[in-house]
Design a protein around this motif. Structure first.
Motif, PDB file in Angstrom:
ATOM      1  N   ALA A   1       0.835  -1.209   0.000  1.00  0.00           N
ATOM      2  CA  ALA A   1       0.000   0.000   0.000  1.00  0.00           C
ATOM      3  C   ALA A   1       0.863   1.250   0.000  1.00  0.00           C
ATOM      4  N   ILE A   2       1.954   1.245   0.776  1.00  0.00           N
ATOM      5  CA  ILE A   2       2.863   2.392   0.788  1.00  0.00           C
ATOM      6  C   ILE A   2       3.552   2.536  -0.565  1.00  0.00           C
ATOM      7  N   ALA A   3       3.873   1.405  -1.212  1.00  0.00           N
ATOM      8  CA  ALA A   3       4.495   1.466  -2.541  1.00  0.00           C
ATOM      9  C   ALA A   3       3.556   2.129  -3.547  1.00  0.00           C
ATOM     10  N   TRP A   4       2.263   1.802  -3.471  1.00  0.00           N
ATOM     11  CA  TRP A   4       1.294   2.444  -4.364  1.00  0.00           C
ATOM     12  C   TRP A   4       1.215   3.944  -4.096  1.00  0.00           C
ATOM     13  N   THR A   5       1.273   4.324  -2.834  1.00  0.00           N
ATOM     14  CA  THR A   5       1.259   5.748  -2.501  1.00  0.00           C
ATOM     15  C   THR A   5       2.499   6.446  -3.036  1.00  0.00           C
ATOM     16  N   GLY A   6       3.655   5.796  -2.927  1.00  0.00           N
ATOM     17  CA  GLY A   6       4.878   6.364  -3.494  1.00  0.00           C
ATOM     18  C   GLY A   6       4.784   6.522  -5.003  1.00  0.00           C
ATOM     19  N   ALA A   7       4.200   5.524  -5.669  1.00  0.00           N
ATOM     20  CA  ALA A   7       4.016   5.641  -7.122  1.00  0.00           C
ATOM     21  C   ALA A   7       3.095   6.798  -7.472  1.00  0.00           C
ATOM     22  N   LEU A   8       2.069   7.006  -6.652  1.00  0.00           N
ATOM     23  CA  LEU A   8       1.165   8.140  -6.883  1.00  0.00           C
ATOM     24  C   LEU A   8       1.895   9.463  -6.705  1.00  0.00           C
ATOM     25  N   LEU A   9       2.751   9.558  -5.694  1.00  0.00           N
ATOM     26  CA  LEU A   9       3.498  10.793  -5.467  1.00  0.00           C
ATOM     27  C   LEU A   9       4.459  11.077  -6.613  1.00  0.00           C
ATOM     28  N   VAL A  10       5.158  10.051  -7.088  1.00  0.00           N
ATOM     29  CA  VAL A  10       6.082  10.243  -8.210  1.00  0.00           C
ATOM     30  C   VAL A  10       5.320  10.691  -9.455  1.00  0.00           C
ATOM     31  N   THR A  11       4.217  10.028  -9.753  1.00  0.00           N
ATOM     32  CA  THR A  11       3.427  10.382 -10.937  1.00  0.00           C
ATOM     33  C   THR A  11       2.881  11.799 -10.839  1.00  0.00           C
ATOM     34  N   ALA A  12       2.374  12.156  -9.682  1.00  0.00           N
ATOM     35  CA  ALA A  12       1.836  13.506  -9.509  1.00  0.00           C
ATOM     36  C   ALA A  12       2.932  14.554  -9.666  1.00  0.00           C
ATOM     37  N   GLY A  13       4.106  14.288  -9.084  1.00  0.00           N
ATOM     38  CA  GLY A  13       5.207  15.241  -9.215  1.00  0.00           C
ATOM     39  C   GLY A  13       5.662  15.406 -10.655  1.00  0.00           C
ATOM     40  N   VAL A  14       5.831  14.285 -11.363  1.00  0.00           N
ATOM     41  CA  VAL A  14       6.247  14.355 -12.760  1.00  0.00           C
ATOM     42  C   VAL A  14       5.190  15.048 -13.607  1.00  0.00           C
ATOM     43  N   LEU A  15       3.919  14.766 -13.330  1.00  0.00           N
ATOM     44  CA  LEU A  15       2.836  15.399 -14.089  1.00  0.00           C
ATOM     45  C   LEU A  15       2.825  16.905 -13.876  1.00  0.00           C
ATOM     46  N   LEU A  16       2.990  17.347 -12.645  1.00  0.00           N
ATOM     47  CA  LEU A  16       2.999  18.778 -12.356  1.00  0.00           C
ATOM     48  C   LEU A  16       4.181  19.472 -13.025  1.00  0.00           C
ATOM     49  N   ILE A  17       5.341  18.832 -13.013  1.00  0.00           N
ATOM     50  CA  ILE A  17       6.513  19.429 -13.656  1.00  0.00           C
ATOM     51  C   ILE A  17       6.311  19.530 -15.156  1.00  0.00           C
ATOM     52  N   ASN A  18       5.745  18.503 -15.777  1.00  0.00           N
ATOM     53  CA  ASN A  18       5.490  18.555 -17.212  1.00  0.00           C
ATOM     54  C   ASN A  18       4.466  19.622 -17.563  1.00  0.00           C
ATOM     55  N   ILE A  19       3.441  19.783 -16.728  1.00  0.00           N
ATOM     56  CA  ILE A  19       2.458  20.832 -16.980  1.00  0.00           C
ATOM     57  C   ILE A  19       3.118  22.201 -16.883  1.00  0.00           C
ATOM     58  N   LEU A  20       3.964  22.390 -15.876  1.00  0.00           N
ATOM     59  CA  LEU A  20       4.676  23.657 -15.737  1.00  0.00           C
ATOM     60  C   LEU A  20       5.570  23.930 -16.940  1.00  0.00           C
ATOM     61  N   ALA A  21       6.237  22.880 -17.429  1.00  0.00           N
ATOM     62  CA  ALA A  21       7.096  23.046 -18.599  1.00  0.00           C
ATOM     63  C   ALA A  21       6.277  23.439 -19.826  1.00  0.00           C
ATOM     64  N   ARG A  22       5.106  22.819 -20.011  1.00  0.00           N
ATOM     65  CA  ARG A  22       4.256  23.162 -21.154  1.00  0.00           C
ATOM     66  C   ARG A  22       3.754  24.598 -21.049  1.00  0.00           C
ATOM     67  N   VAL A  23       3.429  25.028 -19.837  1.00  0.00           N
ATOM     68  CA  VAL A  23       2.951  26.400 -19.655  1.00  0.00           C
ATOM     69  C   VAL A  23       4.047  27.398 -20.018  1.00  0.00           C
ATOM     70  N   LEU A  24       5.274  27.133 -19.581  1.00  0.00           N
ATOM     71  CA  LEU A  24       6.389  28.022 -19.920  1.00  0.00           C
ATOM     72  C   LEU A  24       6.634  28.035 -21.423  1.00  0.00           C
ATOM     73  N   LEU A  25       6.566  26.869 -22.055  1.00  0.00           N
ATOM     74  CA  LEU A  25       6.784  26.807 -23.498  1.00  0.00           C
ATOM     75  C   LEU A  25       5.684  27.538 -24.247  1.00  0.00           C
ATOM     76  N   ARG A  26       4.455  27.461 -23.767  1.00  0.00           N
ATOM     77  CA  ARG A  26       3.351  28.163 -24.424  1.00  0.00           C
ATOM     78  C   ARG A  26       3.505  29.666 -24.282  1.00  0.00           C
ATOM     79  N   LYS A  27       3.967  30.124 -23.126  1.00  0.00           N
ATOM     80  CA  LYS A  27       4.207  31.548 -22.945  1.00  0.00           C
ATOM     81  C   LYS A  27       5.284  32.050 -23.902  1.00  0.00           C
ATOM     82  N   LYS A  28       6.289  31.210 -24.158  1.00  0.00           N
ATOM     83  CA  LYS A  28       7.333  31.612 -25.095  1.00  0.00           C
ATOM     84  C   LYS A  28       6.773  31.759 -26.495  1.00  0.00           C
TER      85      LYS A  28
END
Length: 300
Positions: A272-299
């Motif tokens: 169960a903790i492993a699944w939670t860790g996978a969720l945290l990694v996925t959420a972090g990577v998703l947020l970083i990719n969204i931020l990167a897309r937003v910066l690229l769109r502003k450019k």
């Protein structure tokens, strides 16, 4: 003299053109539907992964995950998760941050060299080829390289070895992004700065880098997101640790390794903790990719 007779157009030319247009429209519609079906299929797989992570990861997501380290399970009540991921979260943040801090300046300078100094030279082509090969190389090969270069001479696994392995992964991503962003700048901008009497290095640092800043930052964020989920190179370098540690000379925990180890433990609470860790990694990577897309769109 008889007038020249101009042959009339074939009577069926209009029908032939109309039939050809119908065939083209049918093919176009078929390709459109195939593309739409492939898109929906990909979105369905992505949605199923995200829903599975939410379903399996949210039940164990509480304050203990961020405030407690790993604790061995018992053979008692295995339905509730024990321990937390504080050691793994901090280890991942430390290693990825240091790796990004090491790899970004190197990748920035190499990408600048390829774009501004060696765009069409033989050396530039060779460096570009090596960077592209490194960009597509399996990460476990990089882990093996650092294992031979750092782990064996040091006599054991260490967080420093994990940082170096991740930094090697960061470099080609930043190189490619920096070169592409600088290549998009118009040459008239460079010529105008040089015409004012500024040396080339000032033109690069004060004008070119500023003009391409959002694109370069996007590349850095994408590199950070990539190494945040790497497991194979860390298994051969930092290896993992069950306690909180900031000593780079010893084995250091990370979220991907903690997920790998606890998911294979066979105990429901650790899984169960492993699944939670996978969720945290996925959420972090998703947020970083969204931020990167937003910066690229502003450019753009």
């Amino acid at each position: 003299m008889s007038a020249t007779t101009i042959p009339a157009a074939p009577a069926r030319s209009a029908e032939t053109a109309h039939a050809l247009g119908r065939r083209r429209r049918r093919k176009d519609a078929l390709i459109r539907w195939l593309c739409l079906a492939a898109t929906l299929l990909g979105l369905a797989f992505l949605a199923s992964i995200l829903l599975t992570l939410l379903w399996r990861g949210l039940p164990a997501l509480d304050g203990l995950i961020f405030t407690r380290d790993f604790e061995p399970t018992t053979y008692g009540d295995d339905t509730l998760p024990r321990g937390g991921l504080r050691h793994a979260i901090l280890g991942t943040l430390m290693q990825t941050a240091l790796a990004t801090a090491i790899g970004t300046p190197i990748g920035l300078l190499v990408g600048t060299y390829l774009s501004e100094y060696a765009r069409n030279s033989a050396l530039g082509q060779a460096v570009r080829f090596v960077s592209d090969v490194l960009l597509s190389a399996p990460s476990i090969l990089i882990g093996l390289f650092i294992y031979q270069l750092v782990v064996l001479p040091m006599g054991g696994f260490s967080g420093l070895a994990g940082v170096l392995a991740l930094a090697v992964i960061v470099i080609p991503v930043v190189v490619r992004t920096t070169e592409d962003m600088l290549s998009l700048l118009p040459n008239t901008l460079r010529e105008a700065v040089v015409a004012l009497g500024a040396p080339k290095w000032k033109m690069i640092t004060l004008v070119a880098w500023r003009a391409a800043l959002s694109g370069i930052v996007t590349g850095v964020l994408l590199a950070f997101a990539r190494i945040a989920g790497e497991t194979a190179p860390l298994l051969l370098t930092s290896f993992g640790n069950g306690v909180l540690s900031n000593d780079l000379g010893r084995a250091m925990a990370s979220l991907p390794i903690a997920i790998y180890q606890q998911a294979n433990s066979g105990f429901p609470d650790l899984i169960a903790i492993a699944w939670t860790g996978a969720l945290l990694v996925t959420a972090g990577v998703l947020l970083i990719n969204i931020l990167a897309r937003v910066l690229l769109r502003k450019k753009g």
